[in-house]
Design a protein around this motif. Structure first.
Motif, short mmCIF file in Angstrom:
data_model
loop_
_atom_site.label_atom_id
_atom_site.label_comp_id
_atom_site.label_asym_id
_atom_site.label_seq_id
_atom_site.Cartn_x
_atom_site.Cartn_y
_atom_site.Cartn_z
N GLY A 53 -0.84 -4.55 -2.32
CA GLY A 53 -1.61 -3.60 -2.91
C GLY A 53 -0.82 -2.32 -3.35
N PHE A 54 0.34 -2.27 -3.06
CA PHE A 54 1.15 -0.87 -3.26
C PHE A 54 1.45 -0.85 -4.75
CE2 PHE A 54 1.33 0.47 0.88
CZ PHE A 54 1.80 1.68 0.96
N PRO A 55 1.81 -1.95 -5.29
CA PRO A 55 2.25 -1.69 -7.01
C PRO A 55 1.19 -1.11 -7.69
CG PRO A 55 3.39 -3.78 -6.21
CD PRO A 55 2.65 -3.17 -4.88
N ALA A 56 0.12 -1.80 -7.42
CA ALA A 56 -1.13 -1.36 -8.32
C ALA A 56 -1.60 0.26 -8.08
CB ALA A 56 -2.31 -2.29 -8.26
N ALA A 57 -1.43 0.28 -6.67
CA ALA A 57 -1.92 1.80 -6.24
C ALA A 57 -1.15 2.62 -6.83
CB ALA A 57 -1.89 1.65 -4.70
N LEU A 58 0.35 2.44 -6.82
CA LEU A 58 1.11 3.50 -7.39
C LEU A 58 1.12 3.63 -8.64
CD1 LEU A 58 4.39 2.75 -5.03
CD2 LEU A 58 2.69 4.67 -4.78
N LEU A 111 -0.91 -13.14 -5.06
CA LEU A 111 -0.44 -12.04 -4.13
C LEU A 111 0.96 -12.06 -4.41
CD1 LEU A 111 -1.63 -13.36 -0.37
CD2 LEU A 111 -2.88 -11.46 -2.04
N VAL A 112 1.77 -13.10 -4.65
CA VAL A 112 3.24 -12.97 -5.18
C VAL A 112 3.24 -12.15 -6.42
CG1 VAL A 112 5.25 -14.23 -5.82
CG2 VAL A 112 3.80 -14.95 -3.55
N ASP A 113 2.50 -12.37 -7.37
CA ASP A 113 2.64 -11.62 -8.80
C ASP A 113 2.16 -10.53 -8.63
OD1 ASP A 113 2.70 -14.14 -10.04
OD2 ASP A 113 0.92 -14.52 -10.88
N ARG A 114 1.58 -9.74 -7.66
CA ARG A 114 1.45 -8.45 -7.49
C ARG A 114 2.75 -7.75 -7.51
NH1 ARG A 114 -3.65 -7.99 -2.96
NH2 ARG A 114 -5.34 -8.88 -4.47
N PHE A 115 3.57 -8.18 -6.78
CA PHE A 115 5.04 -7.85 -6.81
C PHE A 115 6.06 -8.38 -7.93
CE2 PHE A 115 4.09 -8.07 -2.15
CZ PHE A 115 4.38 -6.53 -1.97
N ALA A 121 5.83 -3.74 -13.83
CA ALA A 121 5.00 -2.91 -14.37
C ALA A 121 4.68 -1.52 -13.81
CB ALA A 121 3.63 -3.70 -14.76
N ALA A 122 4.57 -1.39 -12.65
CA ALA A 122 4.40 -0.47 -12.03
C ALA A 122 5.60 0.67 -12.26
CB ALA A 122 3.93 -0.29 -10.53
#
Length: 210
Positions: A53-58, A111-115, A121-122
Motif C-alpha cells: 500500500g505504500f506506493p499509492a499512499a505516498l 499486489l505485485v503491480d502495486r510495486f 508512478a509514485a
C-alpha cells in the motif's frame, strides 16, 4: 548536501527497493506466497499485501492537506507510533487483520503491480514535489523529505522479513540500508546505544520499533 540532494538520494533508494519487491514478487510460486514469516500471523502474501500500500499512499501525499501544526521529524513520528499507547501497539491486531484481508481479496498479480506499476508512478509524482512541503502522515504534519525516511525504512525492514521468509540472502540496496540504519540509530537513547554498540554495557536499548 542540500535538502533537495538528500531527498533525491532517499527517493532513489526507495525506487530501487520497490523494484526488488516487484521483481521478487513476480517470481514467487503459490507455495512461496504461503510461506510463514517472522511477522506473527502473516504469511508472505499478507506481508506483501501490507507493504504494497505504500506506493499509492505516498503518491497521494503531495496533493493532501497537512494538519495545521508545526511539522515533526521522522524520529518523532516513529517514537509516537511505538509508544505503549501508540498505533503500532494499540492497533497491531487491526493492522494484521487488514493485511490478511488485502492478501485474501487481491490476486498476487495485483499486489505485485502495486510495486511494479504503482512504484514508478509514485516516484515520478514524488520527484516533482517539494521536499520541504508539510504533508499528513497519520495525525502529524511531516515534511515530505522526512516521510521518505520512514518509507525507506519500512521498505527495507519488511524486505528483509520477505527475503528471510523465502530463505533468500538479504538483498537490500545499500543506500536504502544506510537511510534505515541512520534513522533507527536516532531512535535509541544516544548514550545507551553507544555503550551497547561498543560492548561497554550488558543491556541494550534495542529494539526501538516493533
Amino acid at each position: 548536501m542540500s535538502e533537495r540532494e538528500e531527498y533525491d538520494v532517499r527517493l532513489g533508494a526507495l525506487a530501487r527497493t520497490w523494484r526488488v519487491w516487484a521483481s521478487t514478487g513476480a517470481a514467487l510460486s503459490d507455495t512461496q506466497w504461503r510461506q510463514p514469516t517472522r511477522c506473527g500471523r502473516w504469511d508472505v502474501r499478507a506481508l506483501y499485501a501490507h507493504h504494497s500500500g505504500f506506493p499509492a499512499a505516498l503518491a497521494a501525499l503531495p496533493q493532501a492537506a497537512a494538519p495545521a501544526a508545526k511539522p515533526v521529524a521522522a524520529g518523532y513520528v516513529l517514537r509516537a507510533f511505538n509508544a505503549p499507547d501508540g498505533v503500532a501497539v494499540v492497533k497491531a491486531d487491526a493492522i494484521a487483520d487488514h493485511a490478511l484481508s488485502q492478501a485474501a481479496g487481491h490476486p498476487a498479480e495485483v499486489l505485485v503491480d502495486r510495486f511494479g506499476v504503482g512504484g514508478p508512478a509514485a516516484v515520478e509524482v514524488l520527484r516533482a514535489a517539494d521536499p520541504a512541503a508539510p504533508v499528513p502522515w497519520a495525525t502529524f504534519a511531516v515534511m515530505l523529505n522526512e516521510v521518505l525516511r520512514i518509507a525507506v525504512m519500512e521498505a527495507s525492514v519488511h524486505l528483509l522479513d520477505f527475503q528471510r521468509a523465502l530463505g533468500q540472502p538479504p538483498e537490500v540496496p545499500a543506500d536504502a540500508l544506510a537511510v534505515t540504519v541512520r534513522l533507527l540509530a536516532e531512535l535509541a537513547p544516544a548514550v545507551e546505544f553507544i555503550e551497547a554498540a561498543t560492548g561497554r554495557a550488558e543491556t541494550t536499548p534495542l529494539p526501538v520499533i516493533r
